[in-house]
Scaffold this motif. Sequence first.
Motif, PDB file in Angstrom:
ATOM      1  N   CYS A   6       0.742  -1.137   0.019  1.00 14.27           N
ATOM      2  CA  CYS A   6       0.029   0.088  -0.093  1.00 14.27           C
ATOM      3  C   CYS A   6       0.926   1.146  -0.092  1.00 14.27           C
ATOM      4  N   ASP A   7       0.605   2.129  -0.881  1.00 17.22           N
ATOM      5  CA  ASP A   7       1.468   3.629  -0.949  1.00 17.22           C
ATOM      6  C   ASP A   7       0.573   4.768  -0.313  1.00 17.22           C
ATOM      7  N   CYS A   8      -0.514   4.126   0.275  1.00 17.32           N
ATOM      8  CA  CYS A   8      -1.377   5.242   1.114  1.00 17.32           C
ATOM      9  C   CYS A   8      -1.741   6.279   0.373  1.00 17.32           C
ATOM     10  N   CYS A   9      -2.503   6.020  -1.079  1.00 12.22           N
ATOM     11  CA  CYS A   9      -2.831   7.150  -1.979  1.00 12.22           C
ATOM     12  C   CYS A   9      -4.312   7.334  -1.425  1.00 12.22           C
ATOM     13  N   GLY A  10      -5.047   6.438  -1.011  1.00  9.96           N
ATOM     14  CA  GLY A  10      -6.461   6.867  -0.435  1.00  9.96           C
ATOM     15  C   GLY A  10      -7.430   6.395  -1.424  1.00  9.96           C
ATOM     16  N   ARG A  11      -7.205   6.297  -2.473  1.00  3.83           N
ATOM     17  CA  ARG A  11      -8.099   5.701  -3.667  1.00  3.83           C
ATOM     18  C   ARG A  11      -9.474   4.668  -3.001  1.00  3.83           C
ATOM     19  N   CYS A  12      -8.926   3.830  -2.441  1.00  6.20           N
ATOM     20  CA  CYS A  12      -9.662   2.765  -2.077  1.00  6.20           C
ATOM     21  C   CYS A  12     -10.797   3.565  -0.928  1.00  6.20           C
ATOM     22  N   CYS A  13     -10.152   4.590  -0.208  1.00  2.00           N
ATOM     23  CA  CYS A  13     -11.219   5.060   0.780  1.00  2.00           C
ATOM     24  C   CYS A  13     -11.972   6.125   0.219  1.00  2.00           C
ATOM     25  N   GLU A  14     -11.822   6.688  -1.128  1.00  3.35           N
ATOM     26  CA  GLU A  14     -12.441   7.689  -1.893  1.00  3.35           C
ATOM     27  C   GLU A  14     -13.382   7.106  -2.681  1.00  3.35           C
ATOM     28  N   HIS A  15     -13.432   5.761  -2.744  1.00  2.00           N
ATOM     29  CA  HIS A  15     -14.306   5.166  -3.738  1.00  2.00           C
ATOM     30  C   HIS A  15     -15.222   4.157  -3.027  1.00  2.00           C
ATOM     31  N   LEU A  16     -15.851   4.170  -1.902  1.00  2.00           N
ATOM     32  CA  LEU A  16     -16.447   3.158  -1.273  1.00  2.00           C
ATOM     33  C   LEU A  16     -18.045   3.112  -2.013  1.00  2.00           C
ATOM     34  N   ASP A  17     -18.311   3.774  -2.850  1.00  6.56           N
ATOM     35  CA  ASP A  17     -19.642   3.776  -3.479  1.00  6.56           C
ATOM     36  C   ASP A  17     -19.550   2.667  -4.572  1.00  6.56           C
ATOM     37  N   LEU A  18     -18.492   2.175  -4.784  1.00  5.89           N
ATOM     38  CA  LEU A  18     -18.205   0.850  -5.955  1.00  5.89           C
ATOM     39  C   LEU A  18     -18.674  -0.407  -5.327  1.00  5.89           C
ATOM     40  N   SER A  19     -18.809  -0.374  -3.797  1.00  9.83           N
ATOM     41  CA  SER A  19     -19.116  -1.703  -3.396  1.00  9.83           C
ATOM     42  C   SER A  19     -19.993  -1.389  -2.224  1.00  9.83           C
ATOM     43  N   PRO A  20     -20.998  -2.421  -2.252  1.00 12.88           N
ATOM     44  CA  PRO A  20     -22.179  -2.508  -1.151  1.00 12.88           C
ATOM     45  C   PRO A  20     -21.578  -2.779   0.129  1.00 12.88           C
ATOM     46  N   LEU A  21     -20.444  -3.477   0.261  1.00 11.35           N
ATOM     47  CA  LEU A  21     -19.810  -3.808   1.352  1.00 11.35           C
ATOM     48  C   LEU A  21     -19.286  -2.699   2.190  1.00 11.35           C
ATOM     49  N   TYR A  22     -18.950  -1.696   1.819  1.00 14.81           N
ATOM     50  CA  TYR A  22     -18.810  -0.436   2.494  1.00 14.81           C
ATOM     51  C   TYR A  22     -19.483   0.633   2.707  1.00 14.81           C
ATOM     52  N   ALA A  23     -20.905   0.336   2.533  1.00 14.66           N
ATOM     53  CA  ALA A  23     -22.068   1.368   2.421  1.00 14.66           C
ATOM     54  C   ALA A  23     -21.940   1.779   3.986  1.00 14.66           C
ATOM     55  N   ASP A  24     -21.537   1.079   4.881  1.00 16.69           N
ATOM     56  CA  ASP A  24     -21.910   1.734   6.447  1.00 16.69           C
ATOM     57  C   ASP A  24     -20.826   2.784   6.770  1.00 16.69           C
ATOM     58  N   LEU A  25     -19.613   2.463   5.831  1.00 16.78           N
ATOM     59  CA  LEU A  25     -18.567   3.627   5.877  1.00 16.78           C
ATOM     60  C   LEU A  25     -18.575   4.819   5.145  1.00 16.78           C
ATOM     61  N   ASP A  26     -19.510   4.928   4.010  1.00 21.54           N
ATOM     62  CA  ASP A  26     -19.717   5.986   2.979  1.00 21.54           C
ATOM     63  C   ASP A  26     -20.296   7.065   3.618  1.00 21.54           C
ATOM     64  N   ASP A  27     -19.590   8.168   3.575  1.00 22.23           N
ATOM     65  CA  ASP A  27     -20.056   9.619   4.064  1.00 22.23           C
ATOM     66  C   ASP A  27     -21.329  10.186   3.123  1.00 22.23           C
ATOM     67  N   GLY A  28     -21.668   9.358   2.269  1.00 26.31           N
ATOM     68  CA  GLY A  28     -22.656   9.682   1.384  1.00 26.31           C
ATOM     69  C   GLY A  28     -22.252  10.506  -0.121  1.00 26.31           C
ATOM     70  N   THR A  29     -20.766  10.338  -0.194  1.00 25.50           N
ATOM     71  CA  THR A  29     -20.170  11.026  -1.342  1.00 25.50           C
ATOM     72  C   THR A  29     -19.378  10.083  -1.957  1.00 25.50           C
ATOM     73  N   GLY A  30     -19.194   8.815  -1.218  1.00 26.37           N
ATOM     74  CA  GLY A  30     -18.392   7.743  -1.888  1.00 26.37           C
ATOM     75  C   GLY A  30     -16.965   7.608  -1.138  1.00 26.37           C
ATOM     76  N   VAL A  31     -17.006   8.718   0.015  1.00 23.23           N
ATOM     77  CA  VAL A  31     -15.628   8.696   0.721  1.00 23.23           C
ATOM     78  C   VAL A  31     -15.766   8.225   2.037  1.00 23.23           C
ATOM     79  N   CYS A  32     -15.028   7.453   2.626  1.00 21.55           N
ATOM     80  CA  CYS A  32     -15.083   6.960   4.043  1.00 21.55           C
ATOM     81  C   CYS A  32     -15.100   7.895   5.105  1.00 21.55           C
ATOM     82  N   ILE A  33     -16.113   7.744   6.149  1.00 19.72           N
ATOM     83  CA  ILE A  33     -16.085   8.602   7.223  1.00 19.72           C
ATOM     84  C   ILE A  33     -15.016   8.843   7.957  1.00 19.72           C
ATOM     85  N   HIS A  34     -13.919   7.962   8.063  1.00 21.62           N
ATOM     86  CA  HIS A  34     -12.752   8.132   8.623  1.00 21.62           C
ATOM     87  C   HIS A  34     -11.656   8.446   8.104  1.00 21.62           C
TER      88      HIS A  34
END
Length: 85
Positions: A6-34
Motif C-alpha cells: 500500500c502506498d497510502c494514496c487513499g483511492r480505496c477510501c475515496e471510492h466506497l460507493d463502488l462496493s455495497p460492502l462499505y456502505a456503512d462507512l460511506d459519508d454519502g459522497t463515496g468517501v469513507c467517514i474515517h
Amino acid sequence: MEKFPCDCCGRCCEHLDLSPLYADLDDGTGVCIHYDRRTHLCKIYERRPLKCNIEAMYRFFADKVSWPDYLAENRKACLKLKSGK
C-alpha cells in the motif's frame, strides 16, 4: 508472508460507493467517514474495521485462494482504482 504494498494514496477510501460492502462507512459522497482528505490517511487506522485490512481479511479466503493470488487480486483492484476505470 509478503505484505500488501500500500502506498497510502487513499483511492480505496475515496471510492466506497463502488462496493455495497462499505456502505456503512460511506459519508454519502463515496468517501469513507474515517478518511482524512488532507493527509490521505485513515483517522482510525489502528482500529479500522476488519474489512479494511487486507492481511486480516485473508483468513476468510485462505481455504479458497493462495496468499500470492489474493495479493495479486487486491493489487489489480488497487490499480483499477488508480487508473480511474
